[in-house]
Design a protein around this motif. Structure first.
Motif, short mmCIF file in Angstrom:
data_model
loop_
_atom_site.label_atom_id
_atom_site.label_comp_id
_atom_site.label_asym_id
_atom_site.label_seq_id
_atom_site.Cartn_x
_atom_site.Cartn_y
_atom_site.Cartn_z
N ASN A 1 0.85 -1.20 0.00
CA ASN A 1 0.00 0.00 0.00
C ASN A 1 0.88 1.24 0.00
O ASN A 1 1.04 1.93 1.02
CB ASN A 1 -0.92 -0.02 1.22
CG ASN A 1 -1.84 -1.22 1.21
OD1 ASN A 1 -2.58 -1.44 0.27
ND2 ASN A 1 -1.76 -2.02 2.27
N GLU B 1 1.95 4.79 -2.41
CA GLU B 1 1.53 5.61 -3.53
C GLU B 1 2.33 6.91 -3.55
O GLU B 1 2.59 7.51 -2.50
CB GLU B 1 0.04 5.92 -3.41
CG GLU B 1 -0.59 6.55 -4.64
CD GLU B 1 -0.54 5.63 -5.85
OE1 GLU B 1 0.30 5.90 -6.73
OE2 GLU B 1 -1.31 4.67 -5.91
N GLN C 1 -4.34 11.51 -9.67
CA GLN C 1 -5.06 10.54 -8.87
C GLN C 1 -4.13 9.45 -8.33
O GLN C 1 -3.16 9.07 -8.96
CB GLN C 1 -6.17 9.88 -9.70
CG GLN C 1 -7.34 10.79 -9.98
CD GLN C 1 -8.48 10.06 -10.65
OE1 GLN C 1 -8.27 9.04 -11.30
NE2 GLN C 1 -9.70 10.56 -10.50
N LYS D 1 -4.26 5.50 -6.10
CA LYS D 1 -5.14 4.35 -6.00
C LYS D 1 -4.58 3.35 -5.01
O LYS D 1 -3.42 2.96 -5.08
CB LYS D 1 -5.31 3.69 -7.37
CG LYS D 1 -6.30 2.52 -7.38
CD LYS D 1 -6.45 1.96 -8.78
CE LYS D 1 -7.45 0.81 -8.81
NZ LYS D 1 -7.60 0.24 -10.17
N TYR D 2 -5.42 2.93 -4.05
CA TYR D 2 -5.11 1.82 -3.15
C TYR D 2 -6.10 0.69 -3.46
O TYR D 2 -7.30 0.83 -3.20
CB TYR D 2 -5.23 2.25 -1.69
CG TYR D 2 -4.07 3.08 -1.20
CD1 TYR D 2 -2.77 2.64 -1.32
CD2 TYR D 2 -4.29 4.32 -0.62
CE1 TYR D 2 -1.71 3.39 -0.87
CE2 TYR D 2 -3.23 5.09 -0.16
CZ TYR D 2 -1.93 4.62 -0.30
OH TYR D 2 -0.88 5.37 0.14
N THR E 1 -8.72 -0.87 -5.01
CA THR E 1 -9.78 -0.40 -5.92
C THR E 1 -10.22 1.03 -5.60
O THR E 1 -11.07 1.58 -6.30
CB THR E 1 -11.01 -1.32 -5.82
OG1 THR E 1 -11.50 -1.32 -4.46
CG2 THR E 1 -10.65 -2.74 -6.22
N GLN E 2 -9.65 1.63 -4.57
CA GLN E 2 -10.07 2.96 -4.13
C GLN E 2 -9.24 4.04 -4.80
O GLN E 2 -8.04 4.16 -4.55
CB GLN E 2 -9.95 3.08 -2.61
CG GLN E 2 -10.43 4.41 -2.05
CD GLN E 2 -11.93 4.57 -2.16
OE1 GLN E 2 -12.67 3.64 -1.89
NE2 GLN E 2 -12.37 5.74 -2.55
N VAL E 3 -9.86 4.81 -5.71
CA VAL E 3 -9.19 5.92 -6.38
C VAL E 3 -9.43 7.20 -5.58
O VAL E 3 -10.54 7.45 -5.09
CB VAL E 3 -9.72 6.08 -7.82
CG1 VAL E 3 -9.05 7.27 -8.51
CG2 VAL E 3 -9.46 4.80 -8.61
N PHE E 4 -8.41 8.04 -5.45
CA PHE E 4 -8.54 9.24 -4.63
C PHE E 4 -7.61 10.34 -5.16
O PHE E 4 -6.69 10.10 -5.94
CB PHE E 4 -8.20 8.94 -3.17
CG PHE E 4 -6.74 8.61 -2.95
CD1 PHE E 4 -5.84 9.58 -2.56
CD2 PHE E 4 -6.27 7.31 -3.15
CE1 PHE E 4 -4.50 9.28 -2.38
CE2 PHE E 4 -4.94 7.00 -2.97
CZ PHE E 4 -4.06 7.98 -2.58
N ASP F 1 -13.97 18.37 0.66
CA ASP F 1 -14.84 17.36 1.27
C ASP F 1 -15.48 17.82 2.58
O ASP F 1 -15.80 17.02 3.44
CB ASP F 1 -14.04 16.08 1.52
CG ASP F 1 -12.80 16.34 2.36
OD1 ASP F 1 -12.51 17.53 2.64
OD2 ASP F 1 -12.12 15.38 2.74
#
Length: 282
Positions: free
Chosen positions: A132, A134, A164, A166-167, A169-172, A209
């Motif tokens: 994990n 990035e 962007q 990604k972890y 399947t989670q894109v952020f 957010d």
């Protein structure tokens, strides 16, 4: 300026170096450092570094049949390996005065986060180990405009325009932030005494957010050497009152700065303390 509004870099003269540490909540430490060089023709160039120290953490997994350790079984999970998350950003920045009233600044950052590894179930491969980790590019910029009436100024800053990440399947993306603010030495309305200043600042913040947040603050300075500060944060879940002091002493060939700030983080989290130290060579 590198961590707030980059347009402030335009006012750096010569070499300026600073280091800072924040004692954050939950025993987290936030460390930062920066160096800048201001040239009267080319503008100001800077390099910054930010690091988060979360300390040591421990994995936790849902309890499954066959697990030998029954520690925390009644809470539904078991503990695994210890690890230390890593998180830092390195930035290269530039600021310049376009005119006597207007300045701007920008920064490109490399942001890295390492949340250790995890074991996941794959449809074809069974259990696999995922790192994990990035690395993301991000950009900041800011402007500062002096209106020409006294020292009234208006600023705008945007931080964390990013690619962007990604972890699994989670894109952020990083938390994009817009700030608009204004400040003025209100004593200049009544007197031209340069030995004392009382600067009032108001800042509006729009995160990606969260709802808008507002900051109000004041700084009283005496002989441009001793500074007393206070403020309040509005529309925060925990944060509120802030206070601090600063000392800026110019010696023969070098200037030295020291800053301390206190922040109230509510009954549950307690207080946050920030300490900064700087040296500048005009």
């Amino acid at each position: 300026a590198m961590f707030g509004n980059l347009a402030g870099l335009a006012f750096v003269e010569g070499v300026d170096v600073m280091v800072a540490q924040t004692s954050w909540i939950a025993d987290i430490k936030h460390m930062a450092g920066a160096v800048a060089y201001g040239h009267e023709t080319w503008g100001t160039f800077g390099l910054s570094y930010v690091k988060m120290d979360y300390g040591t953490m421990q994995e936790a997994f849902p309890f499954q049949e066959g697990v030998t350790s029954t520690e925390f079984f009644d809470q539904g999970y078991v503990l695994g390996r210890e690890f230390e998350p890593a998180e830092y950003a390195i930035g290269l920045s530039y600021g310049r005065r376009i005119s006597s009233n207007f300045s701007f600044g920008g920064q490109i950052k490399i942001v890295k986060q390492d949340l250790f590894e995890s074991v996941m179930e794959h449809e074809l491969l069974g259990q696999i180990t995922v790192n994990n980790e990035e690395t993301i590019r991000a950009f900041d910029f800011g402007t500062l405009y002096y209106t020409g009436w006294k020292d009234l100024r208006i600023s705008m800053a945007a931080r964390n325009f990013s690619t962007q990440g990604k972890y699994v399947t989670q894109v952020f993306e990083l938390p994009l932030m817009f700030n608009i603010g204004t400040a003025m030495n209100v004593l200049s309305i009544f007197s031209d005494d340069s030995q004392q200043n009382l600067t009032i600042a108001i800042d509006w913040q729009h995160p990606r957010d969260y709802d808008e947040r507002y900051h109000v603050g004041a700084e009283y300075s005496l002989m441009d050497m001793i500074f007393f500060r206070g403020g309040y944060k509005i529309n925060y879940d925990e944060e509120g009152f802030t206070a601090g002091l600063g000392i800026d002493k110019k010696l023969a060939t070098v200037g030295v700065r020291f800053d301390y700030a206190y922040g109230d983080f509510g009954t549950f989290f307690g207080s946050v303390h920030r300490i900064g130290f700087g040296i500048y060579l005009p």
